[in-house]
Structure formats: C-alpha cells, structure tokens
Scaffold this motif. Sequence first.
Motif, PDB file in Angstrom:
ATOM      1  N   GLY A 169     -27.001  54.223  33.465  1.00 37.35           N
ATOM      2  CA  GLY A 169     -27.980  53.325  34.064  1.00 37.35           C
ATOM      3  C   GLY A 169     -27.820  53.187  35.566  1.00 37.35           C
ATOM      4  O   GLY A 169     -27.130  53.974  36.221  1.00 37.35           O
ATOM      5  N   VAL A 170     -28.467  52.172  36.090  1.00 36.44           N
ATOM      6  CA  VAL A 170     -28.424  51.868  37.520  1.00 36.44           C
ATOM      7  C   VAL A 170     -28.082  50.392  37.670  1.00 36.44           C
ATOM      8  O   VAL A 170     -28.234  49.617  36.736  1.00 36.44           O
ATOM      9  N   ALA A 171     -27.608  50.028  38.848  1.00 33.11           N
ATOM     10  CA  ALA A 171     -27.278  48.619  39.095  1.00 33.11           C
ATOM     11  C   ALA A 171     -27.397  48.344  40.578  1.00 33.11           C
ATOM     12  O   ALA A 171     -27.393  49.262  41.403  1.00 33.11           O
ATOM     13  N   SER A 172     -27.472  47.068  40.898  1.00 32.92           N
ATOM     14  CA  SER A 172     -27.415  46.659  42.297  1.00 32.92           C
ATOM     15  C   SER A 172     -26.530  45.439  42.379  1.00 32.92           C
ATOM     16  O   SER A 172     -26.239  44.794  41.370  1.00 32.92           O
ATOM     17  N   THR A 205     -34.746  53.964  42.995  1.00 35.43           N
ATOM     18  CA  THR A 205     -34.410  55.033  42.040  1.00 35.43           C
ATOM     19  C   THR A 205     -33.389  55.960  42.687  1.00 35.43           C
ATOM     20  O   THR A 205     -33.259  56.022  43.910  1.00 35.43           O
ATOM     21  N   PHE A 206     -32.686  56.690  41.844  1.00 31.65           N
ATOM     22  CA  PHE A 206     -31.834  57.794  42.265  1.00 31.65           C
ATOM     23  C   PHE A 206     -32.420  59.071  41.696  1.00 31.65           C
ATOM     24  O   PHE A 206     -33.081  59.062  40.657  1.00 31.65           O
ATOM     25  N   ARG A 207     -32.121  60.171  42.390  1.00 33.69           N
ATOM     26  CA  ARG A 207     -32.571  61.463  41.888  1.00 33.69           C
ATOM     27  C   ARG A 207     -31.454  62.469  42.095  1.00 33.69           C
ATOM     28  O   ARG A 207     -30.836  62.542  43.163  1.00 33.69           O
ATOM     29  N   VAL A 230     -36.199  52.995  37.144  1.00 36.40           N
ATOM     30  CA  VAL A 230     -36.486  52.208  38.350  1.00 36.40           C
ATOM     31  C   VAL A 230     -35.747  50.880  38.248  1.00 36.40           C
ATOM     32  O   VAL A 230     -35.987  50.098  37.327  1.00 36.40           O
ATOM     33  N   GLY A 231     -34.825  50.648  39.167  1.00 36.52           N
ATOM     34  CA  GLY A 231     -34.111  49.368  39.203  1.00 36.52           C
ATOM     35  C   GLY A 231     -34.853  48.370  40.065  1.00 36.52           C
ATOM     36  O   GLY A 231     -35.619  48.738  40.951  1.00 36.52           O
ATOM     37  N   ARG A 232     -34.610  47.089  39.766  1.00 32.78           N
ATOM     38  CA  ARG A 232     -35.189  46.036  40.595  1.00 32.78           C
ATOM     39  C   ARG A 232     -34.038  45.246  41.210  1.00 32.78           C
ATOM     40  O   ARG A 232     -33.022  45.028  40.564  1.00 32.78           O
ATOM     41  N   THR A 233     -34.207  44.843  42.440  1.00 33.55           N
ATOM     42  CA  THR A 233     -33.162  44.024  43.040  1.00 33.55           C
ATOM     43  C   THR A 233     -33.800  43.071  44.035  1.00 33.55           C
ATOM     44  O   THR A 233     -35.038  42.984  44.109  1.00 33.55           O
TER      45      THR A 233
END
Length: 556
Positions: free
Chosen positions: A54-57, A130-132, A140-143
């Motif tokens: 996943g992704v994080a902020s 996003t990362f690619r 798509v992460g939200r922060t």
Amino acid sequence: MGIERSMVDPLRVSRKDFVRMGGLGVAAVVLGVEASADRAFADPRFSSNPFTLGVASGDPIPDGFVLWTRLLTAEGEMPNRQVQVRWKVATEENMKTVVRRGEAVTGPDQGYSVHVDVRGLKTDRDYFYTFRVGDYVSPVGRTRTTPGFGASPAALAFAFVSCQDYQNGYYEAYGAMAEYEQDLDFVVHLGDYIYEYGPSPEAVPGREHNGPEIKTLADYRKRHALYKGDEDMREAHRLFPFIVTFDDHEVDNNYADEIPEDDQGRRAFLRRRAAAYKAYYENMPLRRSSLPQGPDMRLYRRFSYGDLAQFSVLDTRQYRTDQPCGDGIKERCAAALSERQTMTGPAQERWLKEGLGGSRALWNVTAQQTMLAEYDFIAGPPEQFNMDQWDGYVAARNRLIGFLDKAGISNPITITGDIHSSWVHDLKTDFSRPESKTVGTEFVGTSITSEFPGEFLAPVEAALVDNPHTKYFDGSYRGYVRCDVDRQQWTTIFKGVPTEPANGSVPPQAEPEAPATTMATFVVENGQPGAVQEGPTTVGARYEGKPAPFDPAKIN
Ligand SMILES: [Fe+2]
C-alpha cells in the motif's frame, strides 16, 4: 525522468572519447550497456504488482507531509538492484492537476522503501498522491497539510490508536475508521504497531505470525510486511496521514533503552534494536530526521495545528531507565521513587518542557505510550502498581505534572496506548490526595486488536474505588479513539468494534448503521482541566470464565 536519463547518460561519452575508443563499434557497445542498465533502473520489471504493502503519508506540516511506500510483490521477488520510483501530488483524486512530482531511488539497502518529504504546498488542505514504478501505478492516497503556524483554526478532528497484535484479531477498527471517520485530519499511532513474538496456537484463523520471535533485519522486515498485508489498515493509511511513535513491541517486550526483556547480551540487543529501528523507519511515513543511526533513532518530535493544538510526540522506550523493582505489578520499592528514574531521558525531558513552555496553543497534547496517571491495580491495601508505566517512574511524573502546573500550560492533555483498554484520568499534582489540584486530563485508548484478558476486568474494576481520579475504565472493547477539538472544548469519543472472542471477552453488538459503537464520550472544557462524561456508557458483555491469577504485566 527515466527516459531522459537513459538518453542523456550515453551523451557523456564525448566526441573525443568516442574517437579514442576506436569509433562506432566500441561506442555502440558502451551505449548499449549503459542504456540497458538505465532502463532496468528507471523501468524495472516485477513478477507482479509491487504495491502490495500500500501507500501511506505522515508527519504533516503546514506546507507538506511525507509520502511513503515500500515495494514488495506478492511472491516476494524483487530485482536485486536500485530502482527509480516516480511520485506525484495532485489537488484532486483524479490526479489531473499535478502540483508536485519527482523521482525517488530505492533498493535492497532500504528494504525497497520510499520516503518523499514533499514541501511547498498550501496549508490546511487535502492532497492526493500516487507512486509509479515500471508499469505499475500505486493506489491513489489522500493526505492533508496542517494549518499555518500563525493560523487560528476553529476545529481539529483526529483519531488515536495503538497495539495491533496481528494474531489477536482482524483490524476491524481500521476498517470502521476508514469508512466512517473520513473527516479526520490525521491519525496518531502510539505504538505496538507490530509484535515480535513467534506464532501463537491461539492466533485467530489466518493471522498466525510468520516465524519465531523476530531478531534480525530480515525478520523485522518480514513481520512489518505481514502486518501491512491487512487490507483495512492499508486503507486507513491510504486515507489519513499518520503521526507514529513506537512502544516496546516494535523491538522487544518491555525493553528499556539497552536492556532487553530476556537475557540477550547488551551488544546483541543493540544489534537487534538497530535492526528493529531500521525496519520501523522503512515501514513508516517518517521524515528523514527520524532515520536511525545504528541503534539510535530520533523519534520524539512536535507538531502543531495552528494555535489550536500542539502535539509533543514522545519516545519513552529508547532513553528510559530500567523498570524498577522488576517488571510487573507490585508494591513500589524505593527505586520506583528515585529521582534517577526517567521515562524520557534528560534531553527529551528538557525538549518537552521547552516545547510546552514556549507553546501558544490552546490545547497542549502529549502523545505517548504508557499510562501517566497513577493506578493502584488491587482493591484494598497494599497499593500495587504497574512498574512499566509511569507508576515505576514517580519522580519523573511529578516533575512533568509539576511543570504543567507551575508553568501554567494551557489545557494539558495526554493521550496514551499500551494497556489495551480505555481509561480517563484526572492528572493530579498529588494522586494520593484526591483534593489536590487537577492539572490536566489523560485519555488512554484501547487496542486495535491486542487482548485485554477477560479475567482481568473484574479486579481492575474493583480497584476503581481506590483510584478516585480515574473517571472511566473499559477493557471489553477493541477499537480507536476519536477526538474533536475546538476552541471551547475537547471531546473524546471511545469507539468499540466487534472482535474475535479469542481474547475471552464477548464482542459487543455493533450499531446497525456503523461497525463501531460509541462506548463513552468525555468532554474537557477550555480552561477547566478534568473530563466530564457526556451521555451513556455502553457496557460490553463480560467474560464469565474462571478467575485467573491477576497480573497486569501480562497486558502488553
Ligand atoms: Fe500492546
């Protein structure tokens, strides 16, 4: 900018070199090699989607935040080399209006983790990212950024969580938060993000730990990856910036500075601590200022939300003196009262007092691990305290609460994890005298999953009469805590979720429209320390098993 790089680098072979190397033939070989190396770097091949974690902020500030991901395919196969990861930040979820973009390089040395410290954004608003890498694009992460330092925001909403033993249950608390609390500005994690233990025969189905007690960097990385495999937690990370701190289990149960739980030698334990801190950094959305140096890591740090709230995030493991009188719940020996006992170490204590003393915030929050307020766990004499909590560090607590009082700190609030149960305490200048001054309020949040053994509920409740500063206790529910803060009042809402009955407590019935139940709500008025309950208490069904020898030291 992978394509540009692979085109630019071969041009470094100058006309002169080209001739010296013997003309086109040699140059073509050089160009070919460089181009393919660059292509692998900028356009790496993966056996499958590498965004499984996943992704994080995290660590939001007025003009930015840290973006995080860690590449790992489902098969665990990774190219054994550096790779280039592109990232972008946009103002809309459709990622069309890009306001920042760039590349990061990661590789095996960093566990394929990516940390991007994005700056220069507008205050107090949502952003998407996003990362690619190669052919793959992350979710798509939200922060969100925080209000500016001079701003006077009207309100803040955040949640705090702790203690998520994977083996004890599913992360329904994160699922509920992600679905029903989307207006949160951020989430504070107070530690026990992972647990170091080996597999338990009592693990809930599908949640067994992957291998024996973890000690090496490879072990800690693998354990973090196991925990990030939980979809509900990934969703919470995707939606909210996190401000994280660790407690003990990110390394070893009840460790204190260089002293492990078991008799691992000092040097071996410091190697283990270095591995654990490195893996922790790699797996958290932390700023580079928290990058570990060997067994040391600067995790205590401060955040502000305009002039409404300031958060001092503590590390009460890395610098603390050993638990006095031996771990566990017991009568205090003289060491528990020693001035030399410290939770924070002297440098962090100074930093804390300076930050609080210089704060212009209305609400001054200390986000930390173990219970600050006193709690005598056994009804009747003699008094018995948990030596891993501030009760084993009495002089340090008196210095802190005394400072809050004498310096006239505006609205001190402490938020706490560790003990897998929900509590509200008045913070007193002298806990042994109920009539002494209340200086602030402590809210202790229950665990995401970690168990509070059902047989401990009755003895802890029975001891409430000996602890008049304690306004609320519940050990039946797992969940999270929501805090709504404005300029008139602070509201803390304890949220409970249905849990696996593996921990001996019967799950509460969720409200039909929401998977989280409001267990209790407490309010602190601006200028009036001490919490007042608002509305009813939801009481969980109780475990009716055999009474067991009571040892709250087992709650960790
Ligand atoms: Fe815990």
